[in-house]
Design an enzyme around this catalytic site. Structure first.
Site, PDB file in Angstrom:
ATOM      1  N   LEU A 116       0.813  -1.215   0.000  1.00 22.30           N
ATOM      2  CA  LEU A 116       0.000   0.000   0.000  1.00 22.30           C
ATOM      3  C   LEU A 116       0.847   1.266   0.000  1.00 22.30           C
ATOM      4  O   LEU A 116       0.418   2.297  -0.498  1.00 22.30           O
ATOM      5  CB  LEU A 116      -0.939   0.011   1.220  1.00 22.30           C
ATOM      6  CG  LEU A 116      -1.970  -1.116   1.281  1.00 22.30           C
ATOM      7  CD1 LEU A 116      -2.743  -1.044   2.587  1.00 22.30           C
ATOM      8  CD2 LEU A 116      -2.927  -1.026   0.098  1.00 22.30           C
ATOM      9  N   GLY A 117       2.030   1.206   0.577  1.00 27.46           N
ATOM     10  CA  GLY A 117       2.872   2.394   0.642  1.00 27.46           C
ATOM     11  C   GLY A 117       4.038   2.169   1.586  1.00 27.46           C
ATOM     12  O   GLY A 117       4.219   1.087   2.160  1.00 27.46           O
ATOM     13  N   GLY A 136       6.665   4.383   4.540  1.00 27.46           N
ATOM     14  CA  GLY A 136       6.915   5.581   5.338  1.00 27.46           C
ATOM     15  C   GLY A 136       8.286   5.530   5.962  1.00 27.46           C
ATOM     16  O   GLY A 136       9.149   4.723   5.573  1.00 27.46           O
ATOM     17  N   GLY A 137       8.509   6.388   6.937  1.00 30.19           N
ATOM     18  CA  GLY A 137       9.810   6.458   7.573  1.00 30.19           C
ATOM     19  C   GLY A 137      10.165   5.226   8.363  1.00 30.19           C
ATOM     20  O   GLY A 137      11.349   4.922   8.557  1.00 30.19           O
ATOM     21  N   GLY A 139       8.438   1.929   7.973  1.00 33.05           N
ATOM     22  CA  GLY A 139       8.192   0.628   7.383  1.00 33.05           C
ATOM     23  C   GLY A 139       7.317   0.686   6.158  1.00 33.05           C
ATOM     24  O   GLY A 139       6.844   1.747   5.747  1.00 33.05           O
ATOM     25  N   VAL A 176       3.810  -0.653   4.319  1.00 31.24           N
ATOM     26  CA  VAL A 176       2.469  -1.081   4.698  1.00 31.24           C
ATOM     27  C   VAL A 176       1.906  -1.984   3.602  1.00 31.24           C
ATOM     28  O   VAL A 176       1.978  -1.650   2.412  1.00 31.24           O
ATOM     29  CB  VAL A 176       1.542   0.123   4.921  1.00 31.24           C
ATOM     30  CG1 VAL A 176       0.167  -0.349   5.387  1.00 31.24           C
ATOM     31  CG2 VAL A 176       2.140   1.076   5.941  1.00 31.24           C
ATOM     32  N   LYS A 222       2.166  -3.421   8.866  1.00 29.87           N
ATOM     33  CA  LYS A 222       3.311  -2.528   8.685  1.00 29.87           C
ATOM     34  C   LYS A 222       4.575  -3.297   9.037  1.00 29.87           C
ATOM     35  O   LYS A 222       4.820  -3.631  10.206  1.00 29.87           O
ATOM     36  CB  LYS A 222       3.170  -1.282   9.558  1.00 29.87           C
ATOM     37  CG  LYS A 222       4.379  -0.359   9.486  1.00 29.87           C
ATOM     38  CD  LYS A 222       4.045   1.050   9.943  1.00 29.87           C
ATOM     39  CE  LYS A 222       4.355   2.046   8.871  1.00 29.87           C
ATOM     40  NZ  LYS A 222       3.880   3.362   9.106  1.00 29.87           N
ATOM     41  N   ASP A 262       3.225  12.282  15.221  1.00 23.44           N
ATOM     42  CA  ASP A 262       3.394  12.543  13.794  1.00 23.44           C
ATOM     43  C   ASP A 262       2.035  12.720  13.108  1.00 23.44           C
ATOM     44  O   ASP A 262       1.812  12.215  12.007  1.00 23.44           O
ATOM     45  CB  ASP A 262       4.178  11.405  13.133  1.00 23.44           C
ATOM     46  CG  ASP A 262       4.682  11.784  11.737  1.00 23.44           C
ATOM     47  OD1 ASP A 262       4.773  12.993  11.449  1.00 23.44           O
ATOM     48  OD2 ASP A 262       4.982  10.880  10.945  1.00 23.44           O
TER      49      ASP A 262
END
Length: 405
Positions: free
Chosen positions: A14-15, A17-18, A20, A22, A36, A125
């Site tokens: 799915l995407g 980030g900083g 991990g 997802v 994640k 965050d």
């Protein structure tokens, strides 16, 4: 080919980030969840993982319609991961802004903030990218992760602990940051949603951070009912900001406790059906728990069958009514063929074990009676030419609908 991680089947990425990547995944019972998987440099930091392990039990207590609950975690092995409720939608950072229903967004975010802070969790965050919009409702994701992994080694490894422009001044200055920092991020996120602009402008991270500490936010265009609250939330002094409970009171959000009473469970222990903590998908305003995959498929099949039943009944009625005067035998044949087909479906339903068995049989009988009654009613009210025109139009619309679907 799908990949398995513990009891979870990873379906698609799915995407990232900083902290991990997802993945959309299925649990052991076929329900959708978000997994994640922590980045290798994060997984290699034993101190960060130990802190995260301590925080997970607290994070699991956060519940409510506007947060993606933490369902499970496994922080041992080569690929540590966290499991949360899967939220289908788009992040606030990717939807058109200014947001149309700003009150709904503000109320939902305030409710999420209260749910986290009631449980003792600091998001650290909160930003538009961590607010998923689903059916007009906001759902906060990734809460507690940045706070738990905020260690020198993780930061040095390249993980971004927060986003300038949404981080509170005390965070940027390296001071102690508590729940007041989330309130600042709440204000900055709502300011962006209300104006379509970053409240502290754009540019290099250092320039944005300097404006956060030394300049007031850009709140031009924020509605009058919201502007005073956001100005207080974005105060440089943590003590001057309102609490989550006060924000809810100002916005008229009913104070409902979302703290989940979760029995202690070792990290990584598979979740079982019947536990208080189950991997279920929940959408705001709908049933508390998502149906199983088979139940959802059966419900979808029944919905499609009913639509075809009604649509074909209307079309046959139009054709039979148009043919009744010039070609009565054709009209009788059409009605008989439709009745035979529908009654065959009812016979199949009679011997099936579907939960929709009774409603399916009733729907079939009503459809037969309705088609016959509609045929005679239309023939009495309209001319043959008009009915033929109606039938032709219905046929064209049906073909266009099928092609578009």
């Amino acid at each position: 080919m799908s990949e398995h991680l513990g009891p979870y089947e990873l379906l698609s990425r799915l995407g990232s980030g900083g902290f991990g990547e997802v993945h959309l995944a299925l649990d052991a019972e076929g329900r959708t969840v978000a997994v994640k998987v922590l980045h290798p440099h994060v997984a290699a930091d034993s101190g960060a993982l130990a802190r995260l392990a301590r925080e997970v039990e607290t994070m699991r207590r956060v519940g409510g319609p506007h947060v993606a609950e933490v369902l499970d975690a496994s922080l041992e092995g080569a690929r540590p991961y966290l499991v949360t409720r899967y939220v289908q939608g788009r992040p606030l950072s990717a939807v058109p802004v200014p947001v149309a229903d700003l009150r709904l967004l503000a109320s939902g975010l305030a409710d999420a903030l209260l749910a986290m802070h009631e449980s003792g969790v600091v998001h650290r965050d909160l930003k538009p990218a961590n607010v998923m919009m689903t059916e007009g409702e906001p759902v906060v994701i990734d809460f507690g992760i940045a706070s738990a992994l905020d260690t020198l080694s993780v930061t040095a490894s390249g993980a971004v602990v927060g986003t300038p422009g949404y981080l509170a001044p005390e965070v940027l200055e390296g001071k102690h940051a508590g729940m007041e920092a989330d309130v600042f991020s709440f204000g900055a996120t709502l300011a962006y949603a209300a104006t379509g602009r970053q409240p502290y402008g754009q540019g290099p991270a250092s320039a944005v951070a300097y404006r956060v500490v030394h300049h007031p936010p850009d709140l031009d265009g924020v509605p009058e009912w919201l502007e005073p609250l956001l100005r207080e939330c974005l105060s440089t002094e943590p003590g001057a900001r309102p609490t989550a409970a006060q924000i809810c009171a100002r916005l008229g959000v009913a104070p409902v406790s979302h703290v989940r009473h979760v029995p202690p469970r070792p990290i990584g222990t598979p979740v079982r059906t019947g536990d208080d903590l189950t991997t279920r998908e929940w959408r705001p305003g709908r049933e508390r728990y998502r149906r199983s995959v088979e139940e959802s498929r059966a419900r979808h099949r029944e919905k499609v069958r009913r639509r075809w039943l009604i649509g074909s009944g209307l079309f046959v009625s139009l054709l039979a009514a148009a043919a009744r005067e010039p070609l009565p035998e054709v009209a009788l044949f059409l009605l008989a063929a439709y009745t035979l087909g529908v009654m065959s479906d009812a016979g199949v339903a009679l011997f099936s074990h579907s939960p929709y068995q009774r409603s399916r049989i009733i729907m079939d009988l009503v459809s037969v009676a309705g088609a016959a009654g509609l045929c005679f009613g239309l023939a009495a009210l309209f001319s043959t030419f008009t009915l033929a025109l109606f039938a032709g139009t219905a046929l064209v619309v049906g073909i266009v609908f099928l092609l578009s679907a």
